[in-house]
Scaffold this active site. Structure first.
Site, PDB file in Angstrom:
ATOM      1  N   LEU A 173       2.376 -30.867  -1.017  1.00 54.04           N
ATOM      2  CA  LEU A 173       1.078 -30.593  -1.908  1.00 54.04           C
ATOM      3  C   LEU A 173       1.693 -29.703  -3.080  1.00 54.04           C
ATOM      4  CD1 LEU A 173      -1.403 -29.476   0.849  1.00 54.04           C
ATOM      5  CD2 LEU A 173      -1.560 -31.591  -0.714  1.00 54.04           C
ATOM      6  N   ASN A 215       3.692 -27.609   1.965  1.00 53.28           N
ATOM      7  CA  ASN A 215       2.488 -28.231   2.716  1.00 53.28           C
ATOM      8  C   ASN A 215       1.337 -27.368   2.588  1.00 53.28           C
ATOM      9  OD1 ASN A 215       5.258 -29.091   4.978  1.00 53.28           O
ATOM     10  ND2 ASN A 215       3.891 -30.580   3.392  1.00 53.28           N
ATOM     11  N   ILE A 240      -4.111 -26.799   3.671  1.00 53.09           N
ATOM     12  CA  ILE A 240      -2.988 -27.015   4.632  1.00 53.09           C
ATOM     13  C   ILE A 240      -2.696 -28.551   4.853  1.00 53.09           C
ATOM     14  CG2 ILE A 240      -1.654 -26.585   6.663  1.00 53.09           C
ATOM     15  CD1 ILE A 240      -3.478 -24.183   6.881  1.00 53.09           C
ATOM     16  N   CYS A 241      -1.697 -29.111   4.604  1.00 52.98           N
ATOM     17  CA  CYS A 241      -1.432 -30.605   5.081  1.00 52.98           C
ATOM     18  C   CYS A 241      -0.597 -30.630   6.268  1.00 52.98           C
ATOM     19  CB  CYS A 241      -0.653 -31.385   3.881  1.00 52.98           C
ATOM     20  SG  CYS A 241      -0.533 -33.153   4.244  1.00 52.98           S
ATOM     21  N   LEU A 242      -1.173 -30.664   7.537  1.00 50.33           N
ATOM     22  CA  LEU A 242      -0.523 -30.692   8.698  1.00 50.33           C
ATOM     23  C   LEU A 242      -1.059 -31.956   9.621  1.00 50.33           C
ATOM     24  CD1 LEU A 242       1.531 -29.360  10.927  1.00 50.33           C
ATOM     25  CD2 LEU A 242      -0.385 -27.874  11.531  1.00 50.33           C
TER      26      LEU A 242
END
Lengths: 179, 274
Positions: A147, A105, A112-114
């Site tokens: 990602l 991620n 960051i994909c959160l």
């Protein structure tokens, strides 16, 4: 950095520097960040830390996250940057890994994909909850929307290869500070 | 400073490849400021007939006319995903401001006592205290405020955002502490998670209030009846009004009951005045 995995992104600089045009921070964001800094220092949670980069700009922080025990990242420490908007905490800070981070991620620029940093952001979150969420993300990635697709595939598919590739990207935090 | 009607000249001044996080945030804020200068968070009262200028559609026009002339009107609220919350909170304090100092104090005492459900729902005091304090501050200033000052206070984003978070948390806490009542409405057949629902739809700032959120807000406050006038394309010459009444009534203290009306047009809420 592995150039073949570079994602198309507008973010290219990881340098921690005071922006020449420092954002005029409002009174309440300054007060809030000062109180968060106090809380963070008092609670002294192991494995995470964060503090402002300079006294003059409280909206730019740097932090560290240690990999949780029993994960690929155990024993490793990563540096992150945190940039707080003037309307924090009503809008999420921008967080990115400054250390090269090989994780499903996180992209090659450290983005960051959160969900809690995006659509699930709430004003009741703070630096500590963000750091702890990032720390758990290291052990519990969301492999459904990666990602870094290669990392997502290898996470379950080939743990040994995951660990090997991840370590080839890892940089000791001492080297990062010298950049 | 950015002049009204003029967008910040991002492309000219900044090479997109060289933008750092701080610059991106600053530019984003400038664009928002331009928008904000066009639409205040809470606008001025307008007679309902002003709405007629916006609609050519016969259904809308007949519904607007049916809302009545005379003193009927609305107060526009900025459409930023918090409109229902901001409209509700503003109207709550506006109605209270017309009451006696004693009634304001009783209402303040009661609403602040509802903080107990935040604890019961598992929110930490350090997490919510700043927002509740802002509500408390406004209660204290309210008896001496003019109507204009209250509007100006709500146009201070720091103040009204904090109050919105407080009210959002009250609604979320009510759902969490009455999970059995709400679960059937949240369940989408794939297993419902109350906490996930609250996080995504209520705690998250700038997410519009849905039907459950409004119901939970009214239930959490217990002293407010809410009427929502639905101004949409559905058949009929009059707008349908949906009423929300609290399921629990207040017993231990006796703050005055209030009636808040909102005007709903698909995707947006304003304050409605009868």
């Amino acid at each position: 950095m592995d150039s073949q995995n570079t994602t198309p992104t507008t973010f290219s600089s990881h340098k921690m520097q005071d922006a020449p045009t420092a954002m005029a921070d409002s009174h309440s964001v300054t007060k809030r960040l000062q109180s968060e800094l106090m809380q963070l220092m008092m609670s002294n949670v192991p494995g995470i830390s964060a503090f402002p980069v300079s006294d003059s700009n409280l909206c730019q922080w740097t932090g560290t996250i240690s990999g949780p025990e029993g994960t690929f990242y155990e024993g490793l420490t990563y540096k992150i940057s945190m940039t707080f908007p003037p309307n924090y905490p009503y809008h999420a800070p921008v967080i990115r890994f400054v250390s090269p981070m090989w994780h499903p991620n996180v992209d090659m620029s450290g983005n960051i994909c959160l969900d809690i940093l995006k659509e699930k952001w709430s004003a009741i979150y703070n630096v500590q909850t963000i750091l702890l969420s990032l720390q758990s993300l290291l052990g519990e990635p969301n492999n459904a929307s990666p990602l870094n697709a290669q990392a997502a595939d290898l996470w379950d598919g080939n743990p040994a290869e995951y660990k090997r590739l991840m370590m080839t990207h890892y940089k000791d935090i001492g080297e990062i500070n010298d950049e | 400073m950015v002049q009204e009607g003029e967008l910040p000249t991002v492309a000219v001044e900044h090479d997109p490849d060289q933008l750092d996080d701080l610059t991106i945030l600053r530019l984003t804020q400038e664009i928002k400021d331009v928008e904000a200068s066009k639409n205040p968070l809470v606008g001025d009262f307008k007679p309902i007939s002003v709405l007629l200028d916006e609609y050519k559609d016969a259904t809308f026009r007949s519904k607007i006319k049916a809302l009545g002339g005379g003193n009927a009107g609305y107060r526009p609220v900025r459409g930023d995903g918090n409109c229902a919350w901001r409209a509700f909170a503003f109207r709550y304090f506006e109605l209270l401001s017309k009451l006696s100092k004693e009634d304001i104090e009783a209402s303040s005492k009661f609403l602040l006592s509802r903080t107990g459900i935040l604890d019961a729902a598992g929110y930490s005091e350090t997490g919510y205290i700043d927002f509740v304090e802002e509500t408390s501050n406004l209660f204290q200033k309210l008896p001496d405020m003019t109507p204009e000052q209250l509007v100006s206070e709500f146009n201070n984003a720091e103040v009204s955002s904090a109050i919105i978070v407080h009210f959002r948390l009250l609604a979320a806490a009510y759902i969490k502490t009455h999970a059995d009542d709400y679960l059937p409405f949240i369940d989408d057949g794939e297993g419902a998670d109350i906490s996930e629902y609250c996080n995504r739809n209520i705690e998250a700032f700038s997410v519009e209030a849905d039907h459950l959120a409004l119901s939970a807000l009214v239930n959490s406050m217990t002293t407010v009846d809410l009427g929502v006038v639905y101004m949409d394309r559905s058949a009929g010459d009059e707008a349908i009004v949906h009423n929300f009444f609290p399921t629990e009534s207040t017993v231990e203290v006796d703050p005055p009951s209030l009636k808040i009306d909102l005007l709903y047009r698909p995707g947006h809420y304003d304050i409605f005045y009868k």
